[in-house]
Design a protein around this motif. Structure first.
Motif, short mmCIF file in Angstrom:
data_model
loop_
_atom_site.label_atom_id
_atom_site.label_comp_id
_atom_site.label_asym_id
_atom_site.label_seq_id
_atom_site.Cartn_x
_atom_site.Cartn_y
_atom_site.Cartn_z
N PHE A 158 42.85 45.10 48.16
CA PHE A 158 41.52 44.98 47.55
C PHE A 158 40.63 44.03 48.33
O PHE A 158 39.44 44.27 48.49
CB PHE A 158 41.63 44.54 46.08
N LEU A 159 41.21 42.93 48.84
CA LEU A 159 40.41 41.98 49.62
C LEU A 159 39.88 42.63 50.91
O LEU A 159 38.78 42.32 51.35
CB LEU A 159 41.23 40.73 49.95
N GLU A 160 40.65 43.56 51.47
CA GLU A 160 40.16 44.28 52.65
C GLU A 160 39.00 45.20 52.30
O GLU A 160 38.05 45.33 53.06
CB GLU A 160 41.30 45.09 53.28
N ARG A 161 39.08 45.85 51.14
CA ARG A 161 38.02 46.78 50.72
C ARG A 161 36.80 46.08 50.15
O ARG A 161 35.72 46.67 50.10
CB ARG A 161 38.55 47.74 49.65
N ALA A 162 36.98 44.87 49.68
CA ALA A 162 35.89 44.09 49.09
C ALA A 162 35.76 42.79 49.87
O ALA A 162 36.30 41.76 49.48
CB ALA A 162 36.17 43.82 47.61
N PRO A 163 35.02 42.81 50.98
CA PRO A 163 35.02 41.67 51.90
C PRO A 163 34.46 40.37 51.34
O PRO A 163 34.76 39.30 51.86
CB PRO A 163 34.17 42.16 53.08
N ALA A 164 33.70 40.44 50.26
CA ALA A 164 33.15 39.21 49.66
C ALA A 164 33.97 38.73 48.47
O ALA A 164 33.70 37.66 47.91
CB ALA A 164 31.70 39.42 49.25
N ALA A 165 34.97 39.50 48.06
CA ALA A 165 35.74 39.15 46.87
C ALA A 165 36.62 37.92 47.10
O ALA A 165 37.13 37.71 48.20
CB ALA A 165 36.59 40.32 46.42
N ILE A 166 36.77 37.16 46.04
CA ILE A 166 37.58 35.94 46.06
C ILE A 166 38.73 36.10 45.08
O ILE A 166 38.51 36.49 43.93
CB ILE A 166 36.72 34.72 45.65
N PRO A 167 39.96 35.79 45.49
CA PRO A 167 41.07 35.80 44.54
C PRO A 167 40.86 34.70 43.49
O PRO A 167 40.38 33.61 43.83
CB PRO A 167 42.30 35.49 45.38
N VAL A 168 41.22 34.98 42.25
CA VAL A 168 41.08 34.01 41.16
C VAL A 168 42.44 33.91 40.47
O VAL A 168 42.99 34.92 40.02
CB VAL A 168 40.00 34.43 40.15
N CYS A 169 42.98 32.69 40.40
CA CYS A 169 44.29 32.49 39.77
C CYS A 169 44.39 31.05 39.30
O CYS A 169 43.47 30.27 39.46
CB CYS A 169 45.40 32.82 40.76
N SER A 170 45.54 30.72 38.73
CA SER A 170 45.75 29.35 38.27
C SER A 170 45.87 28.40 39.47
O SER A 170 46.12 28.83 40.60
CB SER A 170 47.02 29.26 37.42
N GLN A 171 45.73 27.12 39.19
CA GLN A 171 45.88 26.12 40.25
C GLN A 171 47.28 26.17 40.85
O GLN A 171 47.43 26.07 42.07
CB GLN A 171 45.58 24.73 39.70
N VAL A 172 48.28 26.35 40.02
CA VAL A 172 49.65 26.38 40.52
C VAL A 172 49.86 27.62 41.39
O VAL A 172 50.44 27.53 42.48
CB VAL A 172 50.68 26.33 39.36
N ALA A 173 49.38 28.79 40.93
CA ALA A 173 49.53 30.01 41.72
C ALA A 173 48.85 29.88 43.08
O ALA A 173 49.39 30.31 44.10
CB ALA A 173 48.98 31.21 40.97
N ALA A 174 47.67 29.27 43.10
CA ALA A 174 46.96 29.08 44.37
C ALA A 174 47.77 28.16 45.29
O ALA A 174 47.93 28.45 46.47
CB ALA A 174 45.58 28.49 44.12
#
Length: 191
Positions: free
Chosen positions: A129-145
């Motif tokens: 998805f990040l490849e198809r959506a070049p401006a998209a940012i992953p969103v997750c918990s602080q621990v997951a990041a």
């Protein structure tokens, strides 16, 4: 079948040491392991339905012959000024999920791609998805990041703190940390 709710109250009602497994409904912890799941790209039955104003559920059914009782992989698309996909689904379903999303919004317009915890059905297709959506940012918990996503993903994640709010436009996402519920110390929920 009687509905079972997987709530914090149910977990607290367990005797010490029994853990969340005793309070969880059967679909979180299948009784029978399936060694190979056959999900073909060409005929997955993936659908997309608007379930609330600007909020769509992408659903891919898995029949009872594959998982006893049946199952469904679900993702949620929030169409707004800053569109968000919550859960990516596994990589095998990427094409089907993309095709469903494209019925509503070009995937390239996604701003955020969020997920509750790090497993294939929640974020297996993240990099696709990040490849198809070049401006998209992953969103997750602080621990997951910290422990996974900033190493695995093509781009660094927006690490959400417990209670933090993400403004999408008309919709707001409040991040709620839920470590170990249903499992994994990086777990969280978007509400």
């Amino acid at each position: 079948m009687e509905s079972t709710h997987y709530t914090l109250e149910a977990i607290r009602a367990c005797k010490p040491g029994c853990g969340p497994r005793a309070a969880a409904p059967y679909f979180f912890f299948p009784r029978k392991r399936v060694s190979k799941m056959d999900t073909r790209e060409t005929n997955t039955g993936t659908t997309i339905d608007e379930i609330a104003d600007g909020i769509f559920r992408v659903a891919t059914p898995v029949p009872p012959e594959v998982i006893p009782g049946g199952f469904s992989f679900n993702q949620y698309l929030i169409v707004d000024d800053y569109p968000m996909l919550y859960h990516t689904g596994p990589r095998k379903l990427f094409s089907s999920i993309c095709a469903a999303i494209e019925q509503v919004l070009p995937v390239s317009e996604l701003s955020y791609i969020g997920f509750s915890h790090v497993e294939a059905d929640e974020c297996g297709s993240l990099n696709d998805f990040l490849e198809r959506a070049p401006a998209a940012i992953p969103v997750c918990s602080q621990v997951a990041a910290m422990v996974s996503i900033n190493d695995l993903a093509l781009r660094s994640a927006k690490a959400m703190a417990d209670g933090e709010v993400l403004e999408l436009g008309r919709h707001r996402i409040r991040w709620i940390a839920t470590p170990h519920l249903p499992h994994g110390w990086e777990c969280s929920m978007a509400f």
